[in-house]
Design a protein around this motif. Structure first.
Motif, PDB file in Angstrom:
ATOM      1  N   ASP A 161      11.171   2.746  -7.341  1.00 46.61           N
ATOM      2  CA  ASP A 161       9.638   2.424  -6.102  1.00 46.61           C
ATOM      3  C   ASP A 161       9.130   3.203  -5.930  1.00 46.61           C
ATOM      4  N   ASP A 162       9.142   4.534  -6.003  1.00 47.73           N
ATOM      5  CA  ASP A 162       8.131   5.497  -5.310  1.00 47.73           C
ATOM      6  C   ASP A 162       7.649   5.872  -6.315  1.00 47.73           C
ATOM      7  N   PRO A 163       6.092   6.410  -6.558  1.00 46.55           N
ATOM      8  CA  PRO A 163       4.787   6.426  -7.059  1.00 46.55           C
ATOM      9  C   PRO A 163       4.900   8.006  -7.620  1.00 46.55           C
ATOM     10  N   ALA A 164       6.275   8.633  -6.572  1.00 50.49           N
ATOM     11  CA  ALA A 164       5.883  10.147  -6.494  1.00 50.49           C
ATOM     12  C   ALA A 164       5.763  10.506  -7.841  1.00 50.49           C
ATOM     13  N   PHE A 165       6.348  10.622  -8.204  1.00 46.09           N
ATOM     14  CA  PHE A 165       6.693  10.474 -10.020  1.00 46.09           C
ATOM     15  C   PHE A 165       5.918  10.738 -11.045  1.00 46.09           C
ATOM     16  N   LEU A 166       4.626  10.332 -10.692  1.00 50.98           N
ATOM     17  CA  LEU A 166       3.815   9.535 -11.572  1.00 50.98           C
ATOM     18  C   LEU A 166       2.677  10.188 -10.680  1.00 50.98           C
ATOM     19  N   VAL A 167       2.358   9.783  -9.843  1.00 48.46           N
ATOM     20  CA  VAL A 167       1.296  11.493  -9.312  1.00 48.46           C
ATOM     21  C   VAL A 167       1.690  12.708  -9.610  1.00 48.46           C
ATOM     22  N   LEU A 168       2.557  12.986  -9.715  1.00 43.31           N
ATOM     23  CA  LEU A 168       3.129  14.289 -10.002  1.00 43.31           C
ATOM     24  C   LEU A 168       2.464  14.913 -11.463  1.00 43.31           C
ATOM     25  N   MET A 169       2.903  13.621 -12.089  1.00 48.92           N
ATOM     26  CA  MET A 169       2.499  13.902 -14.071  1.00 48.92           C
ATOM     27  C   MET A 169       0.787  13.692 -13.696  1.00 48.92           C
ATOM     28  N   THR A 170       0.544  12.922 -13.578  1.00 41.89           N
ATOM     29  CA  THR A 170      -1.161  12.631 -13.643  1.00 41.89           C
ATOM     30  C   THR A 170      -1.448  14.036 -13.347  1.00 41.89           C
ATOM     31  N   VAL A 171      -1.285  15.117 -12.207  1.00 43.78           N
ATOM     32  CA  VAL A 171      -1.882  15.681 -11.722  1.00 43.78           C
ATOM     33  C   VAL A 171      -1.800  17.008 -12.056  1.00 43.78           C
ATOM     34  N   GLN A 172      -0.086  17.180 -12.516  1.00 39.48           N
ATOM     35  CA  GLN A 172      -0.195  18.123 -14.157  1.00 39.48           C
ATOM     36  C   GLN A 172      -0.863  17.952 -15.168  1.00 39.48           C
TER      37      GLN A 172
ATOM     38  N   MET B 175       0.727  -0.897  -0.149  1.00 34.15           N
ATOM     39  CA  MET B 175       0.008  -0.183  -0.689  1.00 34.15           C
ATOM     40  C   MET B 175       0.995   1.482   0.250  1.00 34.15           C
ATOM     41  N   VAL B 176       0.763   2.384  -0.808  1.00 35.10           N
ATOM     42  CA  VAL B 176       1.073   3.599  -0.748  1.00 35.10           C
ATOM     43  C   VAL B 176       0.247   4.393  -0.131  1.00 35.10           C
ATOM     44  N   ILE B 177       1.860   4.806   0.935  1.00 33.12           N
ATOM     45  CA  ILE B 177       1.190   6.223   1.834  1.00 33.12           C
ATOM     46  C   ILE B 177       1.737   7.420   1.267  1.00 33.12           C
ATOM     47  N   PRO B 178       1.174   8.548   1.276  1.00 37.31           N
ATOM     48  CA  PRO B 178       1.466   9.818   0.509  1.00 37.31           C
ATOM     49  C   PRO B 178       2.847   9.932   0.991  1.00 37.31           C
ATOM     50  N   ASN B 179       3.030  10.192   2.628  1.00 37.19           N
ATOM     51  CA  ASN B 179       3.274  10.964   3.223  1.00 37.19           C
ATOM     52  C   ASN B 179       4.907   9.800   2.640  1.00 37.19           C
ATOM     53  N   GLN B 180       4.972   8.857   2.496  1.00 40.19           N
ATOM     54  CA  GLN B 180       5.733   8.326   2.099  1.00 40.19           C
ATOM     55  C   GLN B 180       6.326   8.697   1.251  1.00 40.19           C
ATOM     56  N   MET B 181       5.737   8.836   0.246  1.00 41.47           N
ATOM     57  CA  MET B 181       6.546   9.403  -1.440  1.00 41.47           C
ATOM     58  C   MET B 181       7.366  10.637  -1.335  1.00 41.47           C
ATOM     59  N   ASP B 182       8.763  10.806  -2.053  1.00 37.43           N
ATOM     60  CA  ASP B 182       9.092  11.824  -2.011  1.00 37.43           C
ATOM     61  C   ASP B 182       9.145  12.311  -3.053  1.00 37.43           C
ATOM     62  N   PHE B 183       8.259  13.576  -3.425  1.00 39.01           N
ATOM     63  CA  PHE B 183       7.678  14.320  -3.737  1.00 39.01           C
ATOM     64  C   PHE B 183       9.120  15.144  -4.124  1.00 39.01           C
ATOM     65  N   ASP B 184       9.568  15.762  -2.860  1.00 37.42           N
ATOM     66  CA  ASP B 184      10.992  16.115  -3.507  1.00 37.42           C
ATOM     67  C   ASP B 184      12.274  16.012  -5.023  1.00 37.42           C
ATOM     68  N   LEU B 185      11.956  14.584  -4.414  1.00 35.62           N
ATOM     69  CA  LEU B 185      12.936  13.947  -5.289  1.00 35.62           C
ATOM     70  C   LEU B 185      12.162  13.875  -6.577  1.00 35.62           C
ATOM     71  N   ALA B 186      11.138  14.149  -6.349  1.00 37.15           N
ATOM     72  CA  ALA B 186      10.104  13.805  -8.191  1.00 37.15           C
ATOM     73  C   ALA B 186      10.268  15.089  -8.562  1.00 37.15           C
ATOM     74  N   LEU B 187      10.355  16.030  -8.063  1.00 32.44           N
ATOM     75  CA  LEU B 187      10.297  17.411  -8.532  1.00 32.44           C
ATOM     76  C   LEU B 187      11.474  18.390  -9.016  1.00 32.44           C
ATOM     77  N   ALA B 188      12.173  17.349  -7.933  1.00 34.77           N
ATOM     78  CA  ALA B 188      13.580  17.598  -8.439  1.00 34.77           C
ATOM     79  C   ALA B 188      14.545  17.125  -9.917  1.00 34.77           C
ATOM     80  N   GLN B 189      14.007  15.605  -9.918  1.00 29.42           N
ATOM     81  CA  GLN B 189      13.951  14.850 -11.424  1.00 29.42           C
ATOM     82  C   GLN B 189      13.504  16.274 -12.977  1.00 29.42           C
ATOM     83  N   MET B 190      12.405  16.143 -12.109  1.00 28.38           N
ATOM     84  CA  MET B 190      11.680  16.907 -13.704  1.00 28.38           C
ATOM     85  C   MET B 190      12.373  18.115 -13.439  1.00 28.38           C
TER      86      MET B 190
END
Length: 229
Positions: free
Chosen positions: A43-54, A1-16
């Motif tokens: 192994d972190d879906p943060a990038f995928l989540v941000l892409m969907t929101v974008q 189960m993916v928990i939002p506060n465990q996703m590394d959005f900062d890393l995903a934004l840096a990659q973007m």
């Protein structure tokens, strides 16, 4: 189960940010994962989540720009978001990733050293490469285009040229970022094959100069038509 506060959005934004400025740096994290976790793929879906929101926010932005009432056309907006996320991003990505994964493991996988165990490329990594490349495509054909609309939607030769050049450059960048992603894997040979589509994109652009086709007008008209249907 993916928990939002465990996703590394900062890393995903840096990659973007790296994908827009220095694509090769965006794939360095894959090497770190291989060294620390013995796999290349995220192994972190943060990038995928941000892409969907974008993509969702971009669809809303186009509805607002063209004066489509969100209340009346809410169902059309949902259909557009579903099409852009479900078909263009995920559907196209699944097809391309699977094709590249098969071709690489079948034809482009190097033999390596005799004492090394041959490890096939992960399908998930092929999908990561698509996500990275698609992000750049969306930023050019979505975010940048919306600011250039006044100069892209007229019927003049300059507008048609700028529009077609924007889309040609965007799709060329898709394949360039794809190329950068596979260059990072040391066991893949002949990565330059992934740049070959750029030649056909350039040829399409040259041929478009003698036509009246405007890619931006075609895309926007299809979106507006669906919003008012």
């Amino acid at each position: 189960m993916v928990i939002p506060n465990q996703m590394d959005f900062d890393l995903a934004l840096a990659q973007m940010m790296y994908l827009l400025s220095a694509p090769e740096k965006a794939f360095r994290e894959a090497k770190n994962r291989k060294l620390t976790k013995n796999h290349w793929a995220r192994d972190d879906p943060a990038f995928l989540v941000l892409m969907t929101v974008q993509i969702t926010l971009m669809c809303v932005a186009y509805f607002v720009v063209f004066g489509l009432p969100l209340g009346v056309a809410f169902s059309s907006l949902i259909k557009l978001v579903f099409y852009q996320v479900g078909f263009n991003f995920l559907g196209f990505g699944l097809a391309v990733s699977t094709a590249f994964w098969f071709v690489i493991n079948k034809y482009l996988h190097g033999k390596g050293q005799m004492h090394e165990v041959r490890q096939p490329m992960e399908w998930q990594y092929a999908f990561d490469v698509h996500c990275n490349a698609f992000f750049v495509l969306v930023m050019l054909c979505g975010a940048l285009q919306i600011f250039l609309l006044p100069w892209l939607l007229s019927e003049s030769f300059i507008s048609r040229t700028l529009s077609n050049l924007l889309y040609a450059f965007a799709f060329a960048m898709y394949f360039y970022v794809t190329f950068r992603g596979y260059v990072e894997l040391p066991f893949i040979e002949s990565q330059e094959y992934f740049l070959y589509p750029v030649f056909f994109i350039a040829l399409w652009f040259v041929l478009s100069l003698v036509t009246t086709f405007n890619t931006t007008s075609y895309v926007i008209n299809s979106w507006v038509a669906s919003g008012r249907s």
